[in-house]
Design an enzyme around this catalytic site. Structure first.
Site, PDB file in Angstrom:
ATOM      1  N   GLU A 123     -12.604  -6.778  22.553  1.00  0.00           N
ATOM      2  CA  GLU A 123     -12.744  -6.495  23.982  1.00  0.00           C
ATOM      3  C   GLU A 123     -11.371  -6.151  24.542  1.00  0.00           C
ATOM      4  O   GLU A 123     -10.362  -6.418  23.882  1.00  0.00           O
ATOM      5  CB  GLU A 123     -13.306  -7.727  24.706  1.00  0.00           C
ATOM      6  CG  GLU A 123     -14.710  -8.065  24.249  1.00  0.00           C
ATOM      7  CD  GLU A 123     -15.300  -9.256  24.983  1.00  0.00           C
ATOM      8  OE1 GLU A 123     -14.621  -9.820  25.863  1.00  0.00           O
ATOM      9  OE2 GLU A 123     -16.447  -9.604  24.662  1.00  0.00           O
TER      10      GLU A 123
ATOM     11  N   SER B 157      -6.495  -9.515  18.979  1.00  0.00           N
ATOM     12  CA  SER B 157      -6.172 -10.471  17.918  1.00  0.00           C
ATOM     13  C   SER B 157      -6.817 -11.825  18.206  1.00  0.00           C
ATOM     14  O   SER B 157      -7.256 -12.529  17.306  1.00  0.00           O
ATOM     15  CB  SER B 157      -4.651 -10.630  17.821  1.00  0.00           C
ATOM     16  OG  SER B 157      -4.087  -9.451  17.297  1.00  0.00           O
TER      17      SER B 157
ATOM     18  N   GLY C 276       9.393  17.086   3.540  1.00  0.00           N
ATOM     19  CA  GLY C 276      10.388  17.596   4.492  1.00  0.00           C
ATOM     20  C   GLY C 276       9.745  18.300   5.671  1.00  0.00           C
ATOM     21  O   GLY C 276       8.727  17.848   6.185  1.00  0.00           O
ATOM     22  N   GLY C 277      10.329  19.425   6.086  1.00  0.00           N
ATOM     23  CA  GLY C 277       9.817  20.167   7.238  1.00  0.00           C
ATOM     24  C   GLY C 277       8.340  20.497   7.102  1.00  0.00           C
ATOM     25  O   GLY C 277       7.575  20.407   8.061  1.00  0.00           O
TER      26      GLY C 277
ATOM     27  N   ALA D 148      -9.591  -9.304  24.371  1.00  0.00           N
ATOM     28  CA  ALA D 148      -9.781 -10.114  23.166  1.00  0.00           C
ATOM     29  C   ALA D 148      -9.592  -9.219  21.958  1.00  0.00           C
ATOM     30  O   ALA D 148     -10.521  -8.623  21.435  1.00  0.00           O
ATOM     31  CB  ALA D 148     -11.171 -10.753  23.157  1.00  0.00           C
TER      32      ALA D 148
ATOM     33  N   ILE E 194     -14.465   0.504  19.625  1.00  0.00           N
ATOM     34  CA  ILE E 194     -15.549   0.335  18.667  1.00  0.00           C
ATOM     35  C   ILE E 194     -15.736   1.605  17.828  1.00  0.00           C
ATOM     36  O   ILE E 194     -16.156   2.649  18.335  1.00  0.00           O
ATOM     37  CB  ILE E 194     -16.860  -0.057  19.387  1.00  0.00           C
ATOM     38  CG1 ILE E 194     -16.632  -1.277  20.290  1.00  0.00           C
ATOM     39  CG2 ILE E 194     -17.961  -0.323  18.347  1.00  0.00           C
ATOM     40  CD1 ILE E 194     -16.030  -2.500  19.601  1.00  0.00           C
TER      41      ILE E 194
ATOM     42  N   GLU F 271     -14.785  -6.740   4.586  1.00  0.00           N
ATOM     43  CA  GLU F 271     -13.998  -5.849   5.437  1.00  0.00           C
ATOM     44  C   GLU F 271     -12.568  -5.713   4.919  1.00  0.00           C
ATOM     45  O   GLU F 271     -12.020  -4.613   4.867  1.00  0.00           O
ATOM     46  CB  GLU F 271     -13.990  -6.397   6.873  1.00  0.00           C
ATOM     47  CG  GLU F 271     -13.150  -5.558   7.826  1.00  0.00           C
ATOM     48  CD  GLU F 271     -13.140  -6.093   9.249  1.00  0.00           C
ATOM     49  OE1 GLU F 271     -13.632  -7.229   9.469  1.00  0.00           O
ATOM     50  OE2 GLU F 271     -12.638  -5.378  10.130  1.00  0.00           O
TER      51      GLU F 271
ATOM     52  N   GLN G  90      17.089  11.908  -8.254  1.00  0.00           N
ATOM     53  CA  GLN G  90      16.652  10.510  -8.260  1.00  0.00           C
ATOM     54  C   GLN G  90      16.146  10.066  -6.894  1.00  0.00           C
ATOM     55  O   GLN G  90      15.210   9.274  -6.807  1.00  0.00           O
ATOM     56  CB  GLN G  90      17.804   9.602  -8.701  1.00  0.00           C
ATOM     57  CG  GLN G  90      18.059   9.683 -10.192  1.00  0.00           C
ATOM     58  CD  GLN G  90      18.960   8.572 -10.691  1.00  0.00           C
ATOM     59  OE1 GLN G  90      19.766   8.037  -9.933  1.00  0.00           O
ATOM     60  NE2 GLN G  90      18.816   8.232 -11.953  1.00  0.00           N
TER      61      GLN G  90
ATOM     62  N   ARG H 130       8.810  22.488  -5.718  1.00  0.00           N
ATOM     63  CA  ARG H 130       9.808  22.771  -4.696  1.00  0.00           C
ATOM     64  C   ARG H 130      11.204  22.773  -5.289  1.00  0.00           C
ATOM     65  O   ARG H 130      11.660  21.761  -5.816  1.00  0.00           O
ATOM     66  CB  ARG H 130       9.702  21.713  -3.604  1.00  0.00           C
ATOM     67  CG  ARG H 130      10.783  21.762  -2.544  1.00  0.00           C
ATOM     68  CD  ARG H 130      10.601  22.923  -1.608  1.00  0.00           C
ATOM     69  NE  ARG H 130      11.547  22.897  -0.498  1.00  0.00           N
ATOM     70  CZ  ARG H 130      11.683  23.890   0.364  1.00  0.00           C
ATOM     71  NH1 ARG H 130      10.928  24.970   0.256  1.00  0.00           N
ATOM     72  NH2 ARG H 130      12.552  23.817   1.341  1.00  0.00           N
TER      73      ARG H 130
END
Lengths: 378, 385
Positions: B129, B134, B343-344, B132, B159, B246, B283, B272
């Site tokens: 809610e 955690s 990267g980009g 409400a 929800i 869950e 590395q 690349r």
């Protein structure tokens, strides 16, 4: 002697930039992030507020701030919205090669144009195959009488294609690698055009384009410095840009932290404000520690520049540290906001998306570590 | 101990992974951009029998083990299957259905489970809610018995599946004084019940293909037979029945998601070239891949352990929290590193790694934040003192 206080003048400009960010940037930030449109009127407003081309000397029409003061302004603008701040930072990036390598005549001519009205500038270095490895630029510039003819495709260019002036890096001698790179001042016009506009994760108010050079003819006097000096000009420009990225990162992190503090004081769970839980309070404390350290770092790097001292290493260190801080802080701020933080209705998820690019552009943080590593081990 | 999947399980993983890669992944970019639910994909995962996996055959399921169910969710992610669609699948097929399976009356099971298993009905779970999150036990939504009905009032927040759900498992207070000790119940609410409405559609950073909204109850009339479990104890029973599912099964797609991101990065890093060689030779890049692989393997083991414990009839509350915390934080780290390696290009919306960064952040928030998991784990470690 150490001195940590800002001058009255610096504080006054900081205040101007802060108010500008609060009034002219913040109210528009969410909308332009959402639509990914370019905020045309913003450049004019920044121009009128005296915030464009901050460290270009007054004699050339700029604001005449020292570099440190310009970075302080940059922090405030990014506090407003990093996407908007990027538009002005790209102006700085695009015009700095002229400041660094331009002749008196070139500076007068091009800054005269750039500072006389609201304008955009762009720096075009990166290519599809030349990102971190700037030396492998494929674009070419071939001398043809009293002109150069430029061909190639640049990518990820902030303000690219829209810019009134673009500083373009192209090879005048492919056999020489980085030593064959040259830098050209290319005004908007025939031969230079925007390619596709990139759809990005963040800094979405800033327009990022491919820039296409198709037999673009520029007069030979538009060469900056000499043939083969392009790489050096680019690196000197990037040194400054990296400090700007540092200050912008601090601006984002600070804005995010302020939001988290406000929220943590108001949000009640388990019968008390979440700010009272150590898990949250310590996250906020870590943010404050890191932001303080990050700010000192960009200021030190900028100060070195104002003293005419070498600052390549400090610029790389500041860029890496500040952007890593911004990423950590904004990620944690989303966490403090919980479910609300993940929603686009609140500004904090945007801070996280905006922060990420700072670890990538103007040399990825991996490249910065390479630069630092090489300097300290040479 | 045995760490080897059976040949059937390996084939099952491969089948679901290939399905996700071929039938789901190609559509995600578009649906993410427009924040739309991918109905065609939903029908496909239902047709493959994925939603009904763990449920008994008599209710339209396949009677698969928790482990085989986890393998399917994992494999879906590994094929690059859309995290938002996986979330909607888990919201309907796990947290929106396991409570009915575990606590429902025979009538309730017969009425709702076959539709959920076949994908014709979509379920959701209404606990959170506005105030409400955690602190889940402080729910404000009330349910007051009136004749042979309960009257529900209140608002549920964030929800998953809210806008598309046919039914929801809703947690509401039946006795304010007793609170969490015998005062919070569970109900099955159908979308056509009088007084039920879907609130505003929430616009999210990631998982944008999974619709999220508020659920609003204004004197909503729920027949008494739609009480789920025992009055006053529904919340407790739902939590007990569902949380382990869950916290292990619903994070399994994120495990597969790490595998998918690592595969993307391996390919990119080999292709690349910068400074005259593939960036995989550096590395700084190669070691990132090694780190990502460690996070993937530990995450997968933690998910499979909880699923295995469920199949053995063991309690796994601690293990489920460890699993949820580790897997979601690992998936987010892997996604951040993937963007960095690209990267980009990684920052543009043209490549899927950008989306995975936005998607994986939710794992640290939904279903009990990382902080709540740390609270549960530390409290169980410390006990009473």
């Amino acid at each position: 002697m150490l001195e940590f206080s800002l001058s009255d003048e610096q504080r006054a400009i900081q205040q101007v930039a802060h108010e500008f960010a609060e009034k002219e940037i913040r109210p528009l930030a969410a909308e332009y992030d959402e639509t990914e449109h370019f905020p045309e009127e913003f450049v004019e407003k920044a121009f009128r507020a005296g915030l464009t081309y901050p460290y270009v000397p007054e004699e050339y029409g700029g604001q005449g701030m020292d570099f440190l003061t310009a970075c302080i302004v940059g922090e405030e603008l990014a506090w407003g919205c990093c996407g908007f701040a990027t538009i002005l930072n790209a102006n700085n990036l695009g015009s700095t090669p002229i400041l660094i390598a331009g002749t008196e005549e070139q500076k007068r001519e091009w800054f005269g144009l750039l500072t006389s009205r609201p304008t955009l500038a762009a720096m075009a270095l990166t290519e599809p195959g030349a990102g971190s490895d700037a030396g492998s630029v494929q674009s070419t510039a071939v001398r043809d009488g009293d002109h150069y003819v430029l061909n190639g495709t640049k990518c990820f260019i902030s303000n690219g294609g829209l810019a009134d002036v673009t500083t373009v890096f192209a090879s005048t001698d492919r056999s020489k690698g980085t030593r064959g790179l040259s830098c050209f001042i290319v005004p908007k016009g025939e031969g230079i055009s925007p390619g596709k506009k990139e759809k990005k994760m963040g800094v979405r108010a800033s327009a990022t384009y491919e820039v296409i050079l198709d037999n673009c003819r520029v007069p030979a006097e538009n060469l900056l410095g000499e043939e083969g000096q392009g790489f050096k000009i680019a690196m000197q420009t990037l040194d400054k840009a990296r400090v700007s990225v540092g200050s912008a990162s601090v601006g984002i992190a600070r804005a995010a932290m302020e939001a988290a503090i406000e929220y943590a004081k108001q949000r009640v769970q388990f019968g008390r404000p979440v700010a009272e839980f150590q898990a949250v309070q310590f996250m906020l404390a870590d943010m404050a520690i890191e932001i303080e350290a990050a700010r000192l770092m960009y200021m030190k790097a900028a100060w070195l520049e104002t003293q005419g001292l070498p600052f390549t290493k400090e610029a790389a260190m500041c860029k890496t540290f500040c952007s890593d801080v911004a990423m950590r802080v904004t990620t944690d701020v989303v966490q403090v906001f919980g479910g609300y933080g993940y929603m686009r209705e609140y500004p904090v998820e945007k801070y996280m998306r905006d922060a990420k690019i700072n670890q990538i552009w103007d040399g990825t943080n991996q490249i910065q570590r390479m630069v630092i590593g090489r300097i300290i081990t040479s | 101990m045995d760490f080897e999947l059976s040949p059937e399980q390996k084939a099952w993983f491969k089948e679901v992974k290939e399905f996700a890669a071929k039938e789901i992944a190609p559509y995600t970019e578009e649906y993410d951009r427009e924040s739309k639910f991918y109905w065609e994909g939903w029908k496909k995962i239902a047709a493959l029998g994925l939603i009904g996996l763990p449920f008994p055959e008599e209710y339209g399921g396949s009677g698969a083990s928790a482990l085989d169910t986890a393998i399917a969710h994992d494999a879906f992610g590994a094929g690059g299957g859309d995290a938002g669609l996986a979330l909607s699948w888990g919201a309907s097929g796990i947290i929106g259905a396991v409570p009915i399976w575990m606590m429902g009356t025979e009538e309730q099971k017969k009425k709702y489970l076959p539709g959920i298993c076949s994908g014709e009905l979509i379920s959701c779970f209404g606990l959170t809610e506005p105030d409400a999150g955690s602190d889940a036990a402080s729910v404000q939504t009330t349910a007051v018995r009136k004749g042979d009905e309960y009257i529900l009032n209140g608002t549920k927040m964030f929800i998953t599946n809210g806008p598309i759900a046919d039914l929801s498992v809703v947690i509401a207070v039946t006795d304010k004084e007793k609170g969490a000790n015998g005062g919070i119940s569970a109900f099955i609410v159908e979308k056509d019940f009088e007084g039920f409405a879907v609130g505003k559609h929430l616009d999210k950073m990631g998982n944008r293909t999974s619709p999220t909204s508020e659920l609003i109850f204004s004197d909503c009339r729920v027949p008494a037979e739609n009480l789920l479990g025992q009055e006053g104890y529904g919340f407790y029973q739902v939590a007990k029945a569902t949380l382990e599912w869950e916290r292990a099964i619903m994070v399994a797609p994120a495990v597969g998601g790490m595998e998918a991101n690592i595969e993307r990065c391996i390919q990119y890093a080999k292709e690349r070239k910068q400074f005259g060689q593939p960036i995989a030779r550096f590395q700084a890049v190669a070691f990132k891949l090694a780190e990502m692989k460690c996070l993937l393997d530990t995450s997968r083991l933690l998910v499979y352990r909880v699923a295995w414990m469920k199949d053995q009839g063991m309690e796994a509350m601690m293990e489920a929290s460890v699993c949820k915390l580790w897997v979601t934080e690992s998936a987010f780290k892997v996604a951040c590193e993937a963007v960095q390696i690209f990267g980009g290009y990684g920052y543009t919306r043209e490549y899927p790694v950008e989306r995975t960064l936005r998607d994986t952040k939710l794992g640290l928030i939904g279903g009990g934040t990382s902080e709540i998991q740390r609270m549960i784990i530390s409290r169980m470690l410390l006990g009473k003192f």
